[in-house]
Design a protein around this motif. Structure first.
Motif, short mmCIF file in Angstrom:
data_model
loop_
_atom_site.label_atom_id
_atom_site.label_comp_id
_atom_site.label_asym_id
_atom_site.label_seq_id
_atom_site.Cartn_x
_atom_site.Cartn_y
_atom_site.Cartn_z
N GLU A 117 0.81 -1.59 -0.14
CA GLU A 117 -0.10 0.20 -0.27
C GLU A 117 0.45 1.08 0.22
N SER A 118 1.93 1.14 0.15
CA SER A 118 2.48 2.18 0.44
C SER A 118 3.64 2.73 -0.94
N ASP A 119 3.79 1.66 -1.66
CA ASP A 119 4.35 1.59 -2.82
C ASP A 119 3.50 2.33 -3.48
N PHE A 120 2.22 1.52 -3.34
CA PHE A 120 1.44 2.33 -4.25
C PHE A 120 0.91 3.37 -4.23
N SER A 121 0.27 4.04 -2.75
CA SER A 121 0.28 5.32 -3.00
C SER A 121 1.33 5.95 -3.46
N ARG A 122 2.91 5.70 -3.56
CA ARG A 122 3.87 6.54 -3.66
C ARG A 122 4.54 6.58 -5.57
N ARG A 123 3.66 5.65 -5.64
CA ARG A 123 3.57 5.27 -7.50
C ARG A 123 2.65 5.90 -8.31
N GLY A 124 1.71 6.39 -7.68
CA GLY A 124 1.12 7.89 -8.75
C GLY A 124 0.48 6.72 -9.56
N LYS A 125 -0.83 7.65 -10.33
CA LYS A 125 -1.65 7.28 -10.92
C LYS A 125 -0.95 6.84 -12.10
N THR A 126 -1.05 6.46 -12.93
CA THR A 126 -0.07 6.36 -14.87
C THR A 126 -0.78 6.06 -15.53
N GLN A 127 -0.24 6.45 -17.00
CA GLN A 127 -1.51 6.55 -18.16
C GLN A 127 -1.53 4.51 -18.69
N THR A 128 0.00 4.22 -18.56
CA THR A 128 0.69 2.74 -18.56
C THR A 128 0.93 1.99 -17.42
N VAL A 129 1.30 0.70 -17.77
CA VAL A 129 2.48 -0.25 -16.67
C VAL A 129 3.94 0.10 -17.06
N THR A 130 3.88 1.11 -17.54
CA THR A 130 5.55 0.94 -18.61
C THR A 130 5.70 2.05 -18.57
#
Length: 949
Positions: A739-752
C-alpha cells in the motif's frame, strides 16, 4: 558373416587399439576444437537412424565407415578427404554444412589438423558381446517373490525397508494428516483440498488404519480422478487435437479427437481392467457390437489414429513406436533401419509388426458413437454443408467419370480413380475439400464420432525395407509377434491385419513386460520416479530397477487382482512408504549414501505440474468449471481465459502454446514416458505477469472481501489451513509495504515508462504541454470513442501498436510519445520516423524534447522521402524527467496523408542491453492490483502452494 559375439569382441579390440594410439593432448584437442563443431553443425542431419545418406558423424568408427555411397576420410592423404572438400566448399563434394554459413577458416584448419592426426577420439564404452541380451532381466518371466508369513504390514513396505536396511538406511516418520491429505488430493484428483474437507479428515477421531483407507476409496470414487489419470495416459498416447504440419493449407485438426480423451476419463473412473483397456485401444472395432451401447468403446482407437501425419511409413513408425514404448517399454522402432543395436529385436520383427499397422486403415466415414443431432440449427448446418460439398462433387465427379471410361479396370475403385487425376486437378480438389473440412471443424455441429481403424479387405505381408528406405525392398516379413516374447518360431497372425492377435499378445498375463511397465508407470506417477527410472525403456540400455523384487511383486499382484488400477492405487497409497514425510531427521547423513533418494528413505517433494498448477489456481478461487467431457477449449487466450480443467485444453501438435512448453508439458509429437522438470525464468514471469494468474488473484481476493479476517480467508482457500502467527505477520508486512509503494507510485496511463498523448511545444518555456489519450480501444490510444472526430483539429489523432500513429491538423495538436526516466541515467536515443505516403501531402516534422533541455533534435520528413533518422547520443536525465517524441504536420499545415510509424528506442549508455522501446512496450491502461489482490496472487504462486510435501 561373423557370429555376433566374435564380431563384438573384434569391435572391442579395434576400439581399444585406436584409443591407445592417441595422446591426452590429441584427445583434448578433439574435445575442445572438434566435437563442439560436429555437435553444432553436423549432428542434426548425421546421427541416428535417419542420418542422411547413412552417414553418421557421432563416432570414429562410423566416420571411417562413411556413407552408403563412399568413404569421406582418407587417412593416407588427409587433404583429399571428402569431408575436407565439403567444408571448404570445393567442387569435389557437396557444400557442408548445407544450412547456414560456411565454417570459419580457423575451424576448417582444425578439421584438417584432426584428420591429419587420424581422427583422435576418446575411448568408447563397447557393448559386452559376451552377455546375451535375451537374458536381460525384463525379458524373464515375472515370478512373485515371497514375503515372510509373520510380516503383517503392507507388502510394499517389506521390500522397501529390506533394501533400506541393506544400505544402513531407514524410513522417515509418517507425515501428518494435513500433509498426507493434501498430497493425496493432488495425487489422485490433481486438485487442492477444501478447508472444510481437510479439517474433517484431520479431526476424524478414528485411527489411521480405518480413516486413511476410507479416504483413499472416497477420492478414487470422485469423477475428477478420471480427469487426472486420463491426462497421464494422454502423455503416453501423444494426444493431440491436430495432426501436425499439413501442406497446401489442408485442415490440420482432428475434429473428433476429444472422444478419445473422454473415453479415457470414463475408463479410469470405471476402473476398466488394464488388459481390456489395452485391447480396446488396439482393436476395439473387432471387440464391440457397433449397434449396441458398447460402440462407445470405438473411441479408444484414438490411441492409434491420433498419430502425427507424414509419409505412410512414418505414420506406421509412429503408431508402432507409441504402442510398444507405451505398453511394453520397448524401443522397437530402433529396429526400423537395422537390427536393434542393443535389444534382441531384429529388423524383421519390426516389419512383421509394421505389417499389422499397414493393413489397418482409417475409413472415410467415421462411426457415430454419440447421440444423433436434430433440430433447426442442425438442419441449417446440414443444408450449408451439402451446399459446400456440392462444389466439391461438381468439380470431381465429371473428371472421375471420364477417367473411369478410359480405365474400365478400375472403374469401381474410387481411390484409384482419384489417384489418376492430373496434378493440377488434385491440387484443386485439395483446395475445395479444405473448405469443407474447415467448415465442419469450425461449426462443431457433428455428433460425436470415433476415429477408428479397420482391417483392409485383404491383408498382405510387407517386405523389410533395407536401411528403412522404401525404394530398397528386402525379404517378406510375415505378421507375427516379437520373437523375444513369442519365440523364434512365433506363429503367424491369422485374422485380418493381426491387430487383435497383437493386442492379445501384449495384454497376455504371461508377457513379462506389460504388467511390469504399467505398475512402474503408476509408481512413477505417485512417487515422481519409477522403480525403473527409464519408464518407457525396459531394454538393455534402460535403467535397472531400484527394487526388483518389489517390481515383480506389484506386477503379479496387479494381474492377480484383475488388472485393477484402482486396487493398485489403494495398495500403494496405504503403504507407509507413500505416507512418509518428505524430510528426515537424518537427512544429511542419508543424503550422502543415497543422494537422489532412489531407495525411498523419505517421500519426494514435488512441484505441481502444469495441469495441477492451473487447475489448482482456479479451484482455490472457486472459479473452476467442473463440467466434464466435450470438445476442446483454448484455455490461454488473452482476456478470455477458460475456466475448464486443463485436460480439456486444445493441444496443437505443430504449434504447442509456449506456456505449455515452459511448464514441461509432454511433447504431443511423440509418446512421453516422463515429463522433464525444469526451472526457467519464463515460469516466474508467467506467475507474476500472466493475465490469467492476475485475474485469478482478483477472483480469490473477491471471495475474502466481506470477511473480517481476509488473511485467514485467503489461507483457508489456498492452503486449506489456518495461518499461524508467523504467516499473519508476513501477510500484514506485505500489505503495508504494498500500500505504501502503491501510494508513492501515483496514477499512470500505462504500466510501463511510456505514455501516449497529444499537445504542443511552448516555444518560450521550451516545454511540452502534454495531454494523455483517454480512450483505449483494445489496441489503440485515441481521444474519444468516436474516430475520426468530425470537424475537430484533433480529428485523426491516435497511436496504435507497432508505432503507428497520426498527428492532428496543426502544431497545437501534435502526436506525442512520452518516456519517463525511472532513475538517473545517460541514454542514447535511436529511431526512424517513417511516412508510407510519399509524394503526397506536405510531410511531417519530428522533434525530440527533454525535460530542462528543450528541443534536442528536430528533423523534417519531406513529402519526397519515406523515412528520416532521429538519433541522439549522450542525453542525461534525472529520475522523473521526460523525453518527448513529437510529430506534427508539415509547413503548410496540411494533415492529409500524415500517417506515420515511429518506434523510438531509449538505450542505457552504460548498459546498452537495457532498452525501452515505445512499440515493443506498447500497452493499454494501467490497472494495478489492490494490496489484497496482490497478496492473493502471491499466495497462489508461492512455493507453499506450488509444491506438494
Amino acid at each position: 558373416m561373423l557370429p555376433k559375439t566374435i564380431a563384438a569382441l573384434f569391435s572391442l579390440a579395434s576400439i581399444t587399439a585406436y584409443a591407445q594410439e592417441f595422446s591426452p593432448e590429441q584427445i583434448e584437442f578433439f574435445e575442445t576444437e572438434i566435437r563442439p563443431v560436429l555437435a553444432e553443425n553436423c549432428y542434426e542431419c548425421h546421427t541416428g537412424l535417419t542420418a542422411k545418406n547413412g552417414l553418421r558423424l557421432n563416432s570414429r568408427e562410423s566416420i571411417l565407415r562413411g556413407s552408403d555411397y563412399r568413404k569421406i576420410i582418407n587417412l593416407d592423404k588427409p587433404a583429399e578427404s571428402i569431408l575436407i572438400h565439403a567444408v571448404k566448399h570445393s567442387s569435389a563434394a557437396p557444400n557442408m554444412p548445407d544450412k547456414g554459413e560456411k565454417l570459419s577458416d580457423e575451424t576448417i584448419a582444425n578439421l584438417e589438423k584432426w584428420v591429419a592426426m587420424k581422427l583422435p577420439w576418446p575411448e568408447e564404452k563397447p557393448v559386452d558381446g559376451s552377455i546375451d541380451p535375451k537374458q536381460h532381466w525384463s525379458f524373464q518371466p515375472v515370478v512373485k517373490p515371497g514375503i515372510p508369513a509373520d510380516f503383517k504390514g503392507n507388502p510394499i513396505d517389506f521390500f522397501v525397508r529390506k533394501t533400506l536396511a541393506e544400505k544402513g538406511l531407514e524410513s522417515a516418520e509418517k507425515a501428518d494428516r494435513y500433509t498426507r491429505y493434501r498430497r493425496l488430493h493432488f495425487d489422485l484428483l490433481g486438485l487442492p483440498p477444501k478447508f472444510e474437507e481437510a479439517q474433517k479428515f484431520i479431526n476424524d477421531p478414528r485411527p489411521d488404519s480405518e480413516a486413511w483407507p476410507e479416504m483413499i476409496r472416497h477420492l478414487l470414487g470422485s469423477q475428477h480422478y478420471g480427469e487426472r489419470w486420463a491426462r497421464h495416459w494422454m502423455d503416453v498416447a501423444r494426444y493431440s487435437d491436430t495432426k501436425g504440419y499439413e501442406a497446401g493449407g489442408r485442415e490440420r485438426r482432428f475434429v473428433y479427437s476429444f472422444t478419445y480423451r473422454d473415453w479415457l476419463i470414463r475408463a479410469f473412473n470405471e476402473d476398466m481392467p488394464y488388459n481390456q483397456f489395452l485391447k480396446y485401444q488396439l482393436a476395439a472395432e473387432q471387440l464391440v457390437d457397433r449397434d449396441s451401447p458398447e460402440k462407445r468403446h470405438l473411441a479408444a482407437l484414438g490411441f492409434i489414429t491420433l498419430s502425427k501425419n507424414g509419409r505412410a511409413e512414418l505414420v506406421i513408425d509412429d503408431r508402432l513406436d507409441t504402442t510398444f514404448r507405451g505398453m511394453m517399454g520397448l524401443t522397437v522402432a530402433c529396429a526400423r533401419c537395422h537390427d536393434h543395436k542393443f535389444d534382441p529385436i531384429p529388423t524383421k520383427d519390426y516389419y512383421s509388426l509394421a505389417g499389422v499397422f499397414f493393413n489397418s486403415t482409417e475409413p472415410k466415414e467415421k462411426p457415430v458413437i454419440g447421440e444423433p443431432k436434430s433440430g433447426p440449427d442442425y438442419d441449417k448446418y446440414l443444408a450449408e454443408l451439402a451446399k459446400q460439398q456440392k462444389v466439391v462433387d461438381d468439380f470431381l465427379e465429371p473428371k472421375l467419370k471420364k477417367i473411369a471410361e478410359e480405365n474400365p479396370n478400375i472403374a469401381n475403385r474410387r481411390a484409384a480413380l482419384i489417384g489418376k487425376l492430373e496434378r493440377a486437378d488434385r491440387r484443386q480438389l485439395q483446395n475445395l475439400q479444405r473448405v469443407v473440412d474447415k467448415f465442419v471443424a469450425d461449426k462443431k455441429m457433428e455428433p460425436e464420432k470415433a476415429l477408428i481403424v479397420e482391417d483392409r479387405p485383404k491383408s498382405v505381408d510387407v517386405p523389410v525395407l533395407i536401411r528403412g528406405n522404401p525404394a530398397r525392398r528386402g525379404e517378406i516379413a510375415p505378421r507375427r509377434f516379437l520373437s523375444i516374447i513369442a519365440g523364434e518360431d512365433a506363429p503367424r497372425f491369422q485374422t485380418g491385419s493381426g491387430r487383435l492377435e497383437m493386442a492379445n499378445a501384449i495384454a497376455d498375463p504371461q508377457n513379462p513386460l506389460t504388467a511390469r511397465v504399467i505398475v512402474n508407470r503408476i509408481w512413477m506417477w505417485h512417487f515422481g520416479e519409477g522403480i525403473v527410472r527409464t519408464v518407457s525403456d525396459f531394454g538393455t540400455q534402460g535403467a535397472k530397477p531400484s527394487h526388483p523384487e518389489l517390481l515383480d511383486f506389484l506386477a503379479t499382484w496387479f494381474v492377480e487382482n484383475g488388472w485393477s488400477i484402482k486396487k493398485l492405487h489403494q495398495l500403494i497409497l496405504e503403504s507407509e512408504t507413500w505416507q512418509q514425510a518428505s524430510s528426515h531427521k537424518r537427512e544429511a547423513e542419508f543424503a550422502e549414501i543415497d543422494p537422489e533418494n532412489f531407495l525411498l528413505w523419505k517421500m519426494n517433494r514435488r512441484r505441481l505440474d502444469f495441469e495441477q498448477m492451473r487447475d489448482g489456481i482456479l479451484a482455490a478461487g472457486n472459479n473452476l468449471d467442473n463440467k466434464m467431457f466435450g470438445r476442446t477449449v483454448k484455455i490461454l487466450q488473452d482476456g478470455n481465459y477458460s475456466n475448464r480443467r486443463t485436460v480439456y485444453a486444445f493441444i496443437d501438435r505443430q504449434n504447442l502454446d509456449p506456456t505449455f512448453r515452459n511448464f514441461d508439458f509432454s511433447n504431443p509429437a511423440e509418446t512421453t514416458g516422463k515429463r522433464p522438470s525444469t526451472t526457467i525464468p519464463m515460469q516466474t514471469l508467467f506467475a507474476l505477469n500472466s493475465g490469467f494468474v492476475q485475474a485469478q488473484g482478483k477472483n480469490l481476493a473477491a471471495l475474502a472481501k466481506d470477511s473480517e479476517d481476509k488473511i485467514g480467508a485467503l489461507h483457508r482457500a489456498v492452503f486449506a489451513a489456518e495461518p499461524d502467527s508467523k504467516h499473519r505477520t508476513m501477510a500484514e508486512s506485505f500489505l503495508t509495504s504494498y500500500e505504501s509503494d502503491f501510494s508513492r507510485r501515483g496514477k499512470t496511463q500505462t504500466v510501463t515508462e511510456w505514455s501516449y498523448g497529444w499537445g504542443k511545444i511552448d516555444p518560450e518555456k521550451g516545454e511540452v504541454e502534454f495531454k494523455p489519450f483517454t480512450h483505449w480501444t483494445g489496441d489503440t490510444w485515441q481521444i474519444t470513442k468516436e474516430y475520426p472526430i468530425k470537424n475537430d483539429p484533433r480529428s485523426y489523432l491516435r497511436i496504435g501498436k507497432n508505432g503507428a500513429g497520426h498527428a492532428g491538423y496543426d502544431k497545437n495538436h501534435a502526436l506525442i510519445y512520452r518516456w519517463t526516466a525511472p532513475r538517473d541515467l545517460t541514454v542514447n536515443l535511436v529511431g526512424k520516423l517513417e511516412r508510407p505516403n510519399t509524394s503526397k501531402g506536405d510531410g511531417v516534422h519530428g522533434t525530440i524534447l527533454a525535460s530542462g533541455q528543450g528541443v534536442i533534435l528536430k528533423r523534417n520528413l519531406t513529402p519526397d522521402r519515406k523515412a528520416v533518422d532521429l538519433n541522439r547520443a549522450g542525453v542525461s536525465v534525472k529520475k522523473g524527467d521526460t523525453i518527448d517524441f513529437i510529430v506534427d504536420s508539415g509547413p503548410k499545415g496540411d494533415s492529409a496523408f500524415d500517417s506515420i510509424n515511429w518506434k523510438p528506442e531509449i538505450r542505457n549508455a552504460a548498459k546498452p542491453g537495457e532498452r525501452w522501446n515505445a512499440a515493443a512496450q506498447f500497452s493499454g491502461p494501467a490497472e494495478f492490483a489492490t494490496a489484497i489482490e496482490a497478496y492473493a496472487q502471491a499466495l497462489l504462486i508461492s512455493n507453499r502452494f506450488q509444491f506438494v510435501d
